[in-house]
Design an enzyme around this catalytic site. Structure first.
Site, PDB file in Angstrom:
ATOM      1  N   ARG A  36       0.946  -1.036   0.071  1.00 51.28           N
ATOM      2  CA  ARG A  36       0.110   0.136  -0.074  1.00 51.28           C
ATOM      3  C   ARG A  36       1.006   0.910   0.724  1.00 51.28           C
ATOM      4  O   ARG A  36       1.948   1.227   0.990  1.00 51.28           O
ATOM      5  CB  ARG A  36      -1.151  -0.006   1.324  1.00 51.28           C
ATOM      6  CG  ARG A  36      -1.771  -0.726   0.954  1.00 51.28           C
ATOM      7  CD  ARG A  36      -3.041   0.033   0.128  1.00 51.28           C
ATOM      8  NE  ARG A  36      -4.571  -1.223   0.146  1.00 51.28           N
ATOM      9  CZ  ARG A  36      -4.323  -2.226  -0.879  1.00 51.28           C
ATOM     10  NH1 ARG A  36      -3.181  -2.369  -1.695  1.00 51.28           N
ATOM     11  NH2 ARG A  36      -5.660  -3.199  -0.403  1.00 51.28           N
ATOM     12  N   GLU A  95      -4.850   7.364  -4.671  1.00 53.99           N
ATOM     13  CA  GLU A  95      -5.213   6.222  -5.988  1.00 53.99           C
ATOM     14  C   GLU A  95      -6.773   7.269  -6.499  1.00 53.99           C
ATOM     15  O   GLU A  95      -7.512   6.468  -5.934  1.00 53.99           O
ATOM     16  CB  GLU A  95      -4.658   5.420  -5.873  1.00 53.99           C
ATOM     17  CG  GLU A  95      -3.508   4.852  -5.365  1.00 53.99           C
ATOM     18  CD  GLU A  95      -3.045   3.008  -5.071  1.00 53.99           C
ATOM     19  OE1 GLU A  95      -4.380   2.718  -5.040  1.00 53.99           O
ATOM     20  OE2 GLU A  95      -2.409   2.584  -5.339  1.00 53.99           O
ATOM     21  N   HIS A 142      -1.265   0.386 -10.339  1.00 51.19           N
ATOM     22  CA  HIS A 142      -1.849  -1.198  -9.032  1.00 51.19           C
ATOM     23  C   HIS A 142      -2.524  -2.104  -9.740  1.00 51.19           C
ATOM     24  O   HIS A 142      -4.070  -2.346  -9.538  1.00 51.19           O
ATOM     25  CB  HIS A 142      -3.115  -0.356  -8.298  1.00 51.19           C
ATOM     26  CG  HIS A 142      -3.565  -1.088  -6.729  1.00 51.19           C
ATOM     27  ND1 HIS A 142      -3.977  -0.109  -5.859  1.00 51.19           N
ATOM     28  CD2 HIS A 142      -3.533  -2.296  -6.584  1.00 51.19           C
ATOM     29  CE1 HIS A 142      -3.841  -1.165  -4.390  1.00 51.19           C
ATOM     30  NE2 HIS A 142      -3.734  -2.756  -5.191  1.00 51.19           N
TER      31      HIS A 142
HETATM   32  N1  NAD Z   1      -0.694  -4.165  -5.062  1.00 53.97           N
HETATM   33  C1  NAD Z   1      -1.987  -5.693  -5.374  1.00 53.97           C
HETATM   34  O1  NAD Z   1      -2.383  -5.952  -6.171  1.00 53.97           O
HETATM   35  C2  NAD Z   1      -2.067  -6.446  -3.383  1.00 53.97           C
HETATM   36  C3  NAD Z   1      -2.069  -7.139  -3.989  1.00 53.97           C
HETATM   37  C4  NAD Z   1      -3.578  -7.646  -3.068  1.00 53.97           C
HETATM   38  C5  NAD Z   1      -2.938  -7.617  -1.134  1.00 53.97           C
HETATM   39  N2  NAD Z   1      -1.803  -6.208  -1.908  1.00 53.97           N
HETATM   40  C6  NAD Z   1      -1.414  -5.539  -0.516  1.00 53.97           C
HETATM   41  O2  NAD Z   1      -0.501  -6.598   0.392  1.00 53.97           O
HETATM   42  C7  NAD Z   1      -0.280  -7.024   1.700  1.00 53.97           C
HETATM   43  C8  NAD Z   1      -0.474  -8.220   1.442  1.00 53.97           C
HETATM   44  O3  NAD Z   1      -1.347  -8.854   1.363  1.00 53.97           O
HETATM   45  P1  NAD Z   1      -1.311 -10.396   2.003  1.00 53.97           P
HETATM   46  O4  NAD Z   1      -1.920 -11.266   1.698  1.00 53.97           O
HETATM   47  O5  NAD Z   1       0.238 -11.014   1.672  1.00 53.97           O
HETATM   48  O6  NAD Z   1      -1.649 -10.184   2.826  1.00 53.97           O
HETATM   49  P2  NAD Z   1      -1.169 -11.711   4.249  1.00 53.97           P
HETATM   50  O7  NAD Z   1      -2.593 -11.406   5.243  1.00 53.97           O
HETATM   51  O8  NAD Z   1      -1.595 -12.756   3.784  1.00 53.97           O
HETATM   52  O9  NAD Z   1       0.209 -10.432   4.906  1.00 53.97           O
HETATM   53  C9  NAD Z   1       0.228 -10.295   5.682  1.00 53.97           C
HETATM   54  C10 NAD Z   1       1.464 -10.091   6.430  1.00 53.97           C
HETATM   55  O10 NAD Z   1       1.907  -9.152   7.291  1.00 53.97           O
HETATM   56  C11 NAD Z   1       2.053  -9.267   8.488  1.00 53.97           C
HETATM   57  N3  NAD Z   1       2.034  -7.806   9.432  1.00 53.97           N
HETATM   58  C12 NAD Z   1       0.762  -6.927   9.871  1.00 53.97           C
HETATM   59  N4  NAD Z   1       1.187  -5.870  10.317  1.00 53.97           N
HETATM   60  C13 NAD Z   1       3.131  -6.201  10.498  1.00 53.97           C
HETATM   61  C14 NAD Z   1       4.117  -5.180  10.372  1.00 53.97           C
HETATM   62  N5  NAD Z   1       3.157  -3.917  11.514  1.00 53.97           N
HETATM   63  N6  NAD Z   1       4.921  -5.156  10.263  1.00 53.97           N
HETATM   64  C15 NAD Z   1       5.075  -6.043   9.926  1.00 53.97           C
HETATM   65  N7  NAD Z   1       4.557  -6.726   9.234  1.00 53.97           N
HETATM   66  C16 NAD Z   1       3.006  -6.913   9.620  1.00 53.97           C
HETATM   67  C17 NAD Z   1       1.013  -9.976   8.901  1.00 53.97           C
HETATM   68  O11 NAD Z   1       1.853 -10.594   9.917  1.00 53.97           O
HETATM   69  C18 NAD Z   1       1.307 -10.771   7.888  1.00 53.97           C
HETATM   70  O12 NAD Z   1       1.522 -12.187   7.794  1.00 53.97           O
HETATM   71  C19 NAD Z   1      -2.143  -6.367   1.830  1.00 53.97           C
HETATM   72  O13 NAD Z   1      -2.892  -5.927   2.722  1.00 53.97           O
HETATM   73  C20 NAD Z   1      -2.973  -5.492   0.380  1.00 53.97           C
HETATM   74  O14 NAD Z   1      -2.661  -3.799   1.053  1.00 53.97           O
HETATM   75  C21 NAD Z   1      -1.775  -5.350  -2.734  1.00 53.97           C
HETATM   76  O1  DGY Z   2      -5.822  -5.258  -1.988  1.00 48.92           O
HETATM   77  C1  DGY Z   2      -6.313  -6.330  -2.748  1.00 48.92           C
HETATM   78  O2  DGY Z   2      -6.603  -7.408  -3.126  1.00 48.92           O
HETATM   79  C2  DGY Z   2      -5.607  -5.010  -4.024  1.00 48.92           C
HETATM   80  O3  DGY Z   2      -5.557  -3.988  -4.013  1.00 48.92           O
HETATM   81  C3  DGY Z   2      -6.263  -5.375  -5.009  1.00 48.92           C
HETATM   82  O4  DGY Z   2      -7.885  -4.785  -4.657  1.00 48.92           O
END
Ligand code: NAD
Ligand code: DGY
Length: 316
Positions: free
Chosen positions: A233, A262, A283
């Site tokens: 993010r 965004e 994104h």
């Molecule tokens: N760019 C994209 O298209 C896209 C797509 C999916 C997710 N995302 C973003 O990626 C992030 C991660 O996704 P994910 O599916 O791996 O989520 P997830 O929930 O599987 O993993 C997130 C991890 O971050 C850890 N975490 C929480 N707070 C933290 C901190 N202060 N310091 C370090 N680690 C911490 C959690 O314990 C967890 O292990 C989502 O929250 C979302 O914002 C972006």
């Molecule tokens: O958090 C997510 O899954 C991505 O940002 C897509 O919306």
């Protein structure tokens, strides 16, 4: 009972969404501005939002609301505390695109380690044609093998990326949460990850704890010439500080799929910078057809589970 289901930003998920098996009046809005949220959602007991913000004030104005089904993993646009207080359930989508997003992060990392944007710029400008030898040396090229990758956030995406990076021969460090003095087993302190890594990749949620986790002090603490990847993010990183670190050469490159606002304003610091060692994608890390299909299926599964009275992927 017939449920009123409103999808506030249907155009943000450009794939078919399966039909509900329960009786439902469904209304899809291609997009919803801040001013339109209450008007669009006022009759709904179930609201679907990918990125439309649902603040405390908005939730207070939606008396029929029972469930917010987030059509994404990231939940930073929904006030979870306000939902908890009001008894509104919230669910999100999990693991639909772990490898898709990890592949995107890896692609950004590879492109920057090899300085592809700088070489593409030089070739397009005719620099190669003017060299006296067969190749043109413009920017440094680095190997993945033996390089150190620091991962912040060891969930679905961070773990996938670790496996991919190891396959390239990289050493992987998982960073402990910033501010924790003692690192848990399998992790290194946050500061040590910054200091030792050739590449840092962010994969944690945006929360009050993580907002602005990388700003000037952290950029200065990174290994000189290191690369910063952010597919998580935008609010995790101070964008003006990042541009300064790239311009003054503290960082070797940055690959960002997410920005603080965004869609971004044209004067966003990262968009204005136009640096050859900065890649910005709009994104789309999640947006493979396969991942969007899995997301749509899980979205309906989450809502069906709620209607049956079973918890599924509940945040609240
Ligand atoms: N760019 C994209 O298209 C896209 C797509 C999916 C997710 N995302 C973003 O990626 C992030 C991660 O996704 P994910 O599916 O791996 O989520 P997830 O929930 O599987 O993993 C997130 C991890 O971050 C850890 N975490 C929480 N707070 C933290 C901190 N202060 N310091 C370090 N680690 C911490 C959690 O314990 C967890 O292990 C989502 O929250 C979302 O914002 C972006
Ligand atoms: O958090 C997510 O899954 C991505 O940002 C897509 O919306």
């Amino acid at each position: 009972m017939t449920h009123n289901v409103v999808f506030l930003d249907r155009d943000s998920l450009p794939v078919p969404v399966p039909v509900f098996s329960f009786p439902a009046h469904c209304r899809d809005y291609p997009a919803t501005s801040l001013e339109q949220i209450v008007d669009h959602a006022i009759e709904a007991d179930i609201v679907i939002s990918n990125k439309v913000p649902l603040s405390r004030e908005t939730i207070a104005r939606l008396p029929r609301l029972k469930l917010i089904a987030i059509a994404a993993t990231g939940y930073n646009h929904v006030d979870l505390e306000a939902c908890r207080e009001r008894g509104v359930a919230v669910c999100n989508i999990r693991h639909y695109g772990d490898h898709t997003v990890a592949e995107h992060a890896l692609t950004l990392m590879l492109a920057l380690m090899k300085n592809l944007p700088a070489y593409q710029r030089d070739v397009a400008a005719g620099v190669w044609s003017q060299t006296k030898q067969f190749c043109h040396f413009g920017a440094p090229i680095r190997e993945m093998r033996g390089a150190v990758l620091g991962i912040v956030g060891s969930g679905g995406i961070g773990s996938q990326l670790a496996g991919m990076a190891r396959a390239f021969g990289m050493e992987v460090l998982f960073a402990e949460r910033k501010g924790l003095a003692q690192a848990r087993e399998g992790r290194v302190p946050f500061g040590e990850a910054l200091a030792r890594s050739d590449v840092i990749s962010l994969h944690c949620p945006l929360t009050d704890e993580t907002r602005g986790m990388i700003a000037q002090p952290e950029l200065m603490a990174m290994k000189p010439g290191a690369i910063l990847i952010n597919t998580a993010r935008g609010g995790l990183v101070d964008e003006a500080d990042l541009v300064a670190a790239l311009k003054y050469g503290q960082l070797g490159g940055a690959g960002f799929d997410v920005l603080s606002v965004e869609p971004p304003a044209p004067d966003n610091p990262l968009l204005k910078a136009r640096l050859p060692n900065l890649i910005v994608t709009p994104h789309v890390g999640w947006a493979s057809g396969e991942a969007m299909g899995r997301l749509a299926a899980q979205l309906v599964d989450n809502i069906e589970a709620f209607v049956r009275g079973e918890p599924a992927n509940r945040l609240v």
